[in-house]
Design an enzyme around this catalytic site. Structure first.
Site, mmCIF file in Angstrom:
data_model
loop_
_atom_site.group_PDB
_atom_site.id
_atom_site.type_symbol
_atom_site.label_atom_id
_atom_site.label_comp_id
_atom_site.label_asym_id
_atom_site.label_seq_id
_atom_site.Cartn_x
_atom_site.Cartn_y
_atom_site.Cartn_z
ATOM 1 N N ARG A 100 5.374 57.173 33.795
ATOM 2 C CA ARG A 100 6.464 56.578 34.576
ATOM 3 C C ARG A 100 6.655 55.101 34.211
ATOM 4 N NH1 ARG A 100 7.014 56.144 41.208
ATOM 5 N NH2 ARG A 100 8.646 54.575 41.194
ATOM 6 N N ASN A 154 10.193 65.447 41.211
ATOM 7 C CA ASN A 154 11.421 64.822 40.716
ATOM 8 C C ASN A 154 11.563 64.995 39.208
ATOM 9 O OD1 ASN A 154 12.815 63.777 42.911
ATOM 10 N ND2 ASN A 154 11.362 62.104 43.147
ATOM 11 N N CYS A 175 14.158 66.782 49.056
ATOM 12 C CA CYS A 175 14.020 65.339 48.848
ATOM 13 C C CYS A 175 13.753 64.733 50.213
ATOM 14 C CB CYS A 175 15.325 64.798 48.271
ATOM 15 S SG CYS A 175 15.299 63.025 47.978
ATOM 16 N N HIS A 205 19.620 62.549 44.702
ATOM 17 C CA HIS A 205 19.657 61.126 44.332
ATOM 18 C C HIS A 205 21.057 60.684 43.896
ATOM 19 C CE1 HIS A 205 15.019 60.787 43.707
ATOM 20 N NE2 HIS A 205 15.379 61.228 44.903
ATOM 21 N N TYR A 255 20.356 55.362 45.993
ATOM 22 C CA TYR A 255 20.315 55.481 44.525
ATOM 23 C C TYR A 255 21.660 55.151 43.891
ATOM 24 C CZ TYR A 255 15.696 57.534 44.667
ATOM 25 O OH TYR A 255 14.351 57.723 44.837
#
Length: 438
Positions: A100, A154, A175, A205, A255
Site C-alpha cells: 500500500r 478493497n 463498505c 467509494h 472519496y
C-alpha cells in the site's frame, strides 16, 4: 438457512490476523441471540501467523469474558476454515501495508493522487487482490457451496464485481462509509437509525446521498447548505464549495474530493508525505500500537483506539448483514450488488453501491429516486476503468492494463499512465506474476 441452523453457525474470517478482527468478534458476541455462532475460524497466511496468534488469543478472551459457547479456532489452513461454513468474510491485504505504501507513494512522485482504493493505487490493489479472491471462491464453491461470502476487501466494488461475474459464489460487497454516515446522522439529529432514510447512488467509494429523511423530514438541503459532512479517518477535511454542492443536489462521499478537489487533495497528500509519510505508514504506526494493546493478557474487549483506523463500524455492517440473511429480516442496508436495471447507463452485471432490502435469499436492490445528471458521466467513466482493471487482473495483459490506467479520471495523460503502469507493475512484481510471463 444452511445445514447448521440446528446446532449453530460456522463463520470463517479470511484475514483473521487483521487489526479489525476484535471488532467483528465484538459484533458476533453482541448479536449472539440472533446469530448463534458455534465456530468462529480465523484464518491467515504464514506471513500473518504472529498477528493471527495475538488477535486470536484476544478473541478467545473476549468470548470467554462474554461466557458464550463459541469455539474460536486459529488456522493457516484456509480450506478447513471454509469447509461447511455458513458465512465467509474476507478482509485481506495482499502485499500488506508495504505494498500500500508504494500504491500511494509512486503516484505522488508523479504529481498524481496516491490513494489505496482510488486512482492508480486502487488499480494496483485490485490487480493484486482479484486473483487471490477468485482462488478463495474456488474453495468456497467446492467446500461450502451454500455459504455467503461477505467481502470487505478493497476495492470492494471491483472485487465484488469480479466475484459475481467470474464465480458462482453468493457474494455481497460491503463498505463502512454508509453505516458511518447513518451513525453520524443519528448522533446529529438524536434520532434512532431506523427513523433515518439515506438514499445512496453510485459505486463503492464513489457515491452520492441524494435523499436524507429524518423522522420523515427532508434534511438534504439543510446539510448541503451547512457543508457539514461525515468524513472517514483516512480522508482529510477539505472544504467543499457551497454553491457547487447546492447545485449538485447530493451529499458526496468523502472519496469524491479526490475528483472534484484534486489540486487541494494532492497538495495535502504531498505535505503529509513530508511530515508523516504515506497514509500506509501512518496506519502501520496505529496498527503497531493496537497490536501492543492486543498482547496484554488483561485486555478482554475491543480497545477504543481501534476506531482511529479508517474502517470503524465495518464489523457492525458485517454482523447486521449476517443477521438479516440468517433471519430474513427484510431491513434496508447499503451494499455492493449487481446493477440489474437500477442505473440504466451501466451494464447489468456491473457492481453498484445502493440500498437493498436484505432477505433470507439475499439482497434485493431498491430503485433510486434520482441520479444527478452530472454524476452519471463520472460514474460511467470510473466503471469503465473498473471493468478494464478486472479484465487486466484476470488476463495479465499489459495492453488492457494501460487502457484501464489511462481511462481513470485522475490520470491526466496516456504518457503519465504508461510511466505509472511500468513503475507500479515493477514494484508489484512478486504479486503479479501474470504480467511478467516471458
Amino acid at each position: 438457512m444452511g445445514k447448521r441452523t440446528g446446532n449453530g453457525l460456522k463463520i470463517a474470517v479470511i484475514g483473521g490476523g487483521s487489526s479489525y478482527t476484535p471488532e467483528i468478534v465484538e459484533g458476533i458476541i453482541n448479536r449472539y441471540e440472533r446469530l448463534p455462532v458455534r465456530e468462529l475460524w480465523l484464518v491467515d497466511i504464514e506471513a500473518g501467523r504472529r498477528k493471527l496468534e495475538v488477535v486470536g488469543e484476544l478473541a478467545k478472551r473476549m468470548v470467554a469474558q462474554a461466557g458464550l459457547p463459541i469455539d474460536v479456532r486459529l488456522t493457516l489452513d484456509r480450506r478447513s476454515a471454509i469447509e461447511g461454513a455458513d458465512f465467509v468474510t474476507t478482509q485481506i491485504r495482499v502485499g500488506l501495508l508495504e505494498a500500500r505504501k508504494w500504491d500511494e507513494h509512486i503516484p505522488n512522485r508523479h504529481g498524481v493522487i496516491g490513494q489505496e482504493t482510488t486512482g492508480p493505487g486502487g488499480m494496483m490493489k485490485a490487480l493484486r487482490t482479484i486473483p487471490v479472491l477468485l482462488d478463495i471462491c474456488r474453495d468456497i464453491g467446492e467446500l461450502a457451496p451454500d455459504a455467503w461470502l461477505l467481502n470487505f476487501t478493497n476495492p470492494a466494488g471491483m472485487v465484488t464485481e469480479a466475484i459475481t461475474r467470474h464465480s458462482r459464489v453468493k457474494s455481497i460487497g460491503l463498505c463502512n462509509a454508509p453505516i458511518g454516515l447513518q451513525k453520524w446522522l443519528s448522533r446529529k439529529y438524536g434520532a434512532p437509525a431506523d427513523r433515518i432514510y439515506a438514499e445512496f447512488v453510485g459505486l463503492n467509494h464513489l457515491h452520492w446521498v441524494t435523499r436524507i429523511e429524518v423522522e420523515g423530514e427532508d434534511k438534504l438541503a439543510e446539510l448541503l447548505d451547512r457543508r457539514e459532512e461525515y468524513v472517514g479517518k483516512n480522508v482529510p477535511m477539505t472544504e467543499w464549495d457551497p454553491e457547487f454542492l447546492r447545485g449538485f443536489g447530493g451529499l458526496p462521499s468523502y472519496y469524491l474530493k479526490y475528483y472534484y478537489l484534486t489540486d487541494a487533495m494532492l497538495a495535502e497528500q504531498l505535505e503529509s508525505l513530508k511530515t508523516h509519510g504515506t497514509r500506509a505508514e501512518v496506519v502501520k504506526r496505529v496498527e503497531d500500537e493496537l497490536f501492543e494493546l492486543y498482547r496484554n493478557p488483561e485486555l478482554k474487549e475491543k480497545p477504543k483506539q481501534l476506531e482511529q483506523r479508517g474502517g470503524a463500524y465495518y464489523s457492525e455492517a458485517a454482523v447486521n448483514l449476517m443477521d438479516s440473511l440468517h433471519n430474513d429480516n427484510r431491513d434496508i442496508q447499503t451494499l455492493n450488488v449487481p446493477n440489474g436495471r437500477i442505473l440504466e447507463f451501466l451494464p447489468e452485471d456491473a457492481a453498484i453501491e445502493v440500498n437493498c432490502v436484505v432477505t433470507g435469499k439475499g439482497p434485493i436492490p431498491l430503485p433510486v429516486s434520482k441520479v444527478p445528471e452530472q454524476a452519471k458521466g463520472l460514474i460511467a467513466a470510473v466503471k469503465t476503468y473498473e471493468r478494464l482493471t478486472i479484465e487486466a487482473a484476470l488476463s495479465g495483459d499489459r495492453g488492457i492494463a494501460l487502457q484501464a490506467m489511462a481511462s481513470h479520471p485522475l490520470v491526466p495523460s496516456v504518457s503519465k499512465a504508461k510511466v505509472l503502469l511500468d513503475e507500479m507493475l515493477e514494484q508489484n512484481k512478486p504479486y503479479l506474476p501474470a504480467f511478467f510471463r516471458s
